[in-house]
Scaffold this motif. Structure first.
Motif, PDB file in Angstrom:
ATOM      1  N   CYS A   1       0.831  -1.210   0.000  1.00 58.74           N
ATOM      2  CA  CYS A   1       0.000   0.000   0.000  1.00 58.74           C
ATOM      3  C   CYS A   1       0.867   1.262   0.000  1.00 58.74           C
ATOM      4  CB  CYS A   1      -0.917   0.005   1.218  1.00 58.74           C
ATOM      5  SG  CYS A   1      -2.147  -1.311   1.227  1.00 58.74           S
ATOM      6  N   GLU A   2       1.978   1.205   0.713  1.00 60.61           N
ATOM      7  CA  GLU A   2       2.880   2.352   0.781  1.00 60.61           C
ATOM      8  C   GLU A   2       3.479   2.658  -0.592  1.00 60.61           C
ATOM      9  OE1 GLU A   2       4.926   5.515   2.682  1.00 60.61           O
ATOM     10  OE2 GLU A   2       3.136   4.344   3.137  1.00 60.61           O
ATOM     11  N   LEU A   3       3.736   1.643  -1.372  1.00 57.70           N
ATOM     12  CA  LEU A   3       4.273   1.844  -2.719  1.00 57.70           C
ATOM     13  C   LEU A   3       3.276   2.597  -3.598  1.00 57.70           C
ATOM     14  CD1 LEU A   3       5.990  -1.619  -3.299  1.00 57.70           C
ATOM     15  CD2 LEU A   3       7.132   0.602  -3.139  1.00 57.70           C
ATOM     16  N   ILE A   4       1.996   2.370  -3.377  1.00 56.77           N
ATOM     17  CA  ILE A   4       0.974   3.127  -4.104  1.00 56.77           C
ATOM     18  C   ILE A   4       0.942   4.566  -3.613  1.00 56.77           C
ATOM     19  CG2 ILE A   4      -1.511   3.404  -4.480  1.00 56.77           C
ATOM     20  CD1 ILE A   4      -1.808   0.443  -4.582  1.00 56.77           C
ATOM     21  N   ARG A   5       0.986   4.739  -2.288  1.00 53.91           N
ATOM     22  CA  ARG A   5       0.909   6.097  -1.724  1.00 53.91           C
ATOM     23  C   ARG A   5       2.051   6.970  -2.212  1.00 53.91           C
ATOM     24  NH1 ARG A   5       2.798   9.435   1.946  1.00 53.91           N
ATOM     25  NH2 ARG A   5       4.496   8.017   2.524  1.00 53.91           N
ATOM     26  N   THR A   6       3.228   6.396  -2.298  1.00 52.29           N
ATOM     27  CA  THR A   6       4.409   7.165  -2.710  1.00 52.29           C
ATOM     28  C   THR A   6       4.584   7.223  -4.227  1.00 52.29           C
ATOM     29  OG1 THR A   6       5.784   5.183  -2.461  1.00 52.29           O
ATOM     30  CG2 THR A   6       5.625   6.665  -0.563  1.00 52.29           C
ATOM     31  N   LYS A   7       3.581   6.706  -4.960  1.00 51.27           N
ATOM     32  CA  LYS A   7       3.596   6.743  -6.432  1.00 51.27           C
ATOM     33  C   LYS A   7       4.699   5.876  -7.045  1.00 51.27           C
ATOM     34  CE  LYS A   7       0.320   9.912  -6.464  1.00 51.27           C
ATOM     35  NZ  LYS A   7      -1.045   9.631  -6.932  1.00 51.27           N
ATOM     36  N   LYS A   8       5.286   4.993  -6.240  1.00 49.45           N
ATOM     37  CA  LYS A   8       6.299   4.089  -6.788  1.00 49.45           C
ATOM     38  C   LYS A   8       5.645   2.916  -7.514  1.00 49.45           C
ATOM     39  CE  LYS A   8       9.795   5.223  -3.316  1.00 49.45           C
ATOM     40  NZ  LYS A   8      10.634   4.719  -2.187  1.00 49.45           N
ATOM     41  N   ALA A   9       4.373   2.737  -7.261  1.00 47.28           N
ATOM     42  CA  ALA A   9       3.598   1.706  -7.951  1.00 47.28           C
ATOM     43  C   ALA A   9       2.285   2.306  -8.410  1.00 47.28           C
ATOM     44  CB  ALA A   9       3.350   0.511  -7.041  1.00 47.28           C
ATOM     45  N   ASP A  10       1.837   1.895  -9.594  1.00 47.80           N
ATOM     46  CA  ASP A  10       0.565   2.377 -10.132  1.00 47.80           C
ATOM     47  C   ASP A  10      -0.599   1.551  -9.597  1.00 47.80           C
ATOM     48  OD1 ASP A  10       1.730   4.294 -12.161  1.00 47.80           O
ATOM     49  OD2 ASP A  10       2.644   2.417 -12.853  1.00 47.80           O
ATOM     50  N   ALA A  11      -0.313   0.312  -9.221  1.00 44.87           N
ATOM     51  CA  ALA A  11      -1.352  -0.590  -8.748  1.00 44.87           C
ATOM     52  C   ALA A  11      -0.721  -1.624  -7.819  1.00 44.87           C
ATOM     53  CB  ALA A  11      -2.042  -1.281  -9.922  1.00 44.87           C
ATOM     54  N   ALA A  12      -1.569  -2.369  -7.141  1.00 40.91           N
ATOM     55  CA  ALA A  12      -1.096  -3.431  -6.250  1.00 40.91           C
ATOM     56  C   ALA A  12      -2.126  -4.544  -6.261  1.00 40.91           C
ATOM     57  CB  ALA A  12      -0.904  -2.905  -4.837  1.00 40.91           C
ATOM     58  N   VAL A  13      -1.673  -5.739  -5.952  1.00 41.22           N
ATOM     59  CA  VAL A  13      -2.600  -6.869  -5.869  1.00 41.22           C
ATOM     60  C   VAL A  13      -2.517  -7.479  -4.470  1.00 41.22           C
ATOM     61  CG1 VAL A  13      -0.902  -8.538  -6.739  1.00 41.22           C
ATOM     62  CG2 VAL A  13      -3.347  -9.038  -6.909  1.00 41.22           C
ATOM     63  N   MET A  14      -3.664  -7.832  -3.928  1.00 42.96           N
ATOM     64  CA  MET A  14      -3.758  -8.512  -2.642  1.00 42.96           C
ATOM     65  C   MET A  14      -5.115  -9.187  -2.591  1.00 42.96           C
ATOM     66  SD  MET A  14      -4.136  -5.139  -0.205  1.00 42.96           S
ATOM     67  CE  MET A  14      -3.127  -4.072  -1.243  1.00 42.96           C
ATOM     68  N   ASN A  15      -5.378  -9.975  -1.568  1.00 43.79           N
ATOM     69  CA  ASN A  15      -6.719 -10.551  -1.490  1.00 43.79           C
ATOM     70  C   ASN A  15      -7.691  -9.489  -0.995  1.00 43.79           C
ATOM     71  OD1 ASN A  15      -7.313 -10.876   1.509  1.00 43.79           O
ATOM     72  ND2 ASN A  15      -5.377 -11.993   1.381  1.00 43.79           N
ATOM     73  N   ASN A  16      -8.951  -9.667  -1.312  1.00 49.58           N
ATOM     74  CA  ASN A  16      -9.957  -8.644  -1.032  1.00 49.58           C
ATOM     75  C   ASN A  16     -10.155  -8.398   0.466  1.00 49.58           C
ATOM     76  OD1 ASN A  16     -11.253 -11.375  -1.132  1.00 49.58           O
ATOM     77  ND2 ASN A  16     -13.026 -10.220  -0.451  1.00 49.58           N
ATOM     78  N   ILE A  17      -9.951  -9.433   1.288  1.00 49.42           N
ATOM     79  CA  ILE A  17     -10.142  -9.260   2.739  1.00 49.42           C
ATOM     80  C   ILE A  17      -9.133  -8.259   3.286  1.00 49.42           C
ATOM     81  CG2 ILE A  17      -9.998 -10.404   4.983  1.00 49.42           C
ATOM     82  CD1 ILE A  17     -11.081 -12.913   3.673  1.00 49.42           C
ATOM     83  N   ASN A  18      -7.865  -8.480   2.950  1.00 48.11           N
ATOM     84  CA  ASN A  18      -6.830  -7.551   3.403  1.00 48.11           C
ATOM     85  C   ASN A  18      -7.012  -6.179   2.776  1.00 48.11           C
ATOM     86  OD1 ASN A  18      -5.054 -10.429   3.089  1.00 48.11           O
ATOM     87  ND2 ASN A  18      -4.980  -9.386   5.040  1.00 48.11           N
TER      88      ASN A  18
END
Length: 305
Positions: A168-185
């Motif tokens: 999630c931090e990688l998204i916040r800092t714009k180092k990643a455009d997207a992320a994948v995880m399970n829906n619960i988390n």
């Protein structure tokens, strides 16, 4: 002589009593930062759905639990080498079944989902083309997404992280455009991280417990026995634990099987649509090339007249 026999009998009796009342060996459980399924709080105490379930089972089975906190990949390695007895929140796969044994009763049903920042326009697998995508190391959701991108012929750059919070931090800092995880988390982490869910959902799975291959079958059997009973009773401790972390879910009997069908159907439709668009694009390119060649021949004919 009688005195010696009496003393020997007492010693034998006490030894049997000691064996009878001996405490169970400590059961070591690997957990990782995976809110709300499992995590350690600021005091280092194991929290979450899986630790709570195990504590309830331990009361009935007279187990002595010790929670070992590590990364996801670290827990896998500890379980593989037998340094822990159980691991929580793990999904069955043929590869993992070669080195681990799994419980049968489902604790939670989840599916892979792609998350982005609030200003993103990523809505489908093809939209990931050329994007930086954050994944957690050895996460089955990441593996499934990589396979999906391969089927769609989509090329993106995958950035590995230790835990979902780092993803999630990688998204916040714009180092990643997207992320994948399970829906619960993902849905849980949305409370504290600026991430948004996308319509990209895939591969519904059941999260269970695992133990080292051919060891601790009795632990898995006991876990399955309790869960099988609890899941049939909406007033059981199992649903109380889920309510604690998710809210009052007893009022909603969520159709997980239906959701699995919907996700699978949506994926098939998306794949067929993508293939059809690729074919259509190829046909347009072929027709355009033919028209250009025809036009070039016509111009050449006019110039030679």
């Amino acid at each position: 002589m009688k005195t010696k026999i009496f003393i020997f009998s007492v010693i034998l009796f006490l030894s049997q009593v000691e064996i009878l009342f001996a405490t169970e060996p400590i059961i070591r459980i690997g957990i990782f930062q995976n809110k709300p399924l499992s995590f350690s709080d600021d005091k280092g105490v194991a929290q979450g759905i899986y630790p709570d379930i195990l504590r309830e089972i331990a009361k009935n089975e007279n187990w002595d639990l010790e929670f070992v906190v590590d990364s996801w990949s670290g827990c896998l390695e500890l379980l593989k080498t037998g340094k822990i007895d159980l691991m929580v929140s793990i999904v069955y796969s043929k590869e993992r079944a070669e080195i681990f044994d799994f419980s049968k009763e489902t604790v939670a049903t989840a599916w892979g989902q792609v998350y982005t920042g609030s200003d993103s326009n990523i809505l489908s697998i093809p939209d990931l083309e050329g994007k930086n995508v954050a994944i957690m190391e050895k996460d089955i959701n990441a593996t499934n997404l990589i396979e999906l991108c391969g089927k769609f012929n989509v090329n993106c750059n995958f950035i590995k992280a230790k835990i979902y919070d780092d993803v999630c931090e990688l998204i916040r800092t714009k180092k990643a455009d997207a992320a994948v995880m399970n829906n619960i988390n993902g849905e849980f982490l949305k409370r504290n991280h600026p991430i948004s869910s996308t319509p990209i959902m895939f591969s519904p799975v059941n999260a269970v417990f695992a133990s080292t291959k051919d060891k601790n079958h009795h632990l898995l059997k006991a876990i399955d026995s309790h869960l099988a009973v609890w899941r049939q009773d909406k007033d059981s401790v199992y649903y109380s634990i889920l309510n604690k972390w998710f809210g009052d879910i007893k009022r909603v009997d969520f159709p997980y099987k239906l959701m699995a069908i919907v996700i699978s159907t949506a994926f098939v439709i998306s794949l067929l649509l993508f293939v059809w668009m690729r074919v259509l694009k190829k046909q347009v390119e072929t027709r355009t090339r033919e028209l250009k060649e025809s036009e070039a021949k016509y111009r050449l004919l006019v110039e030679n007249q």
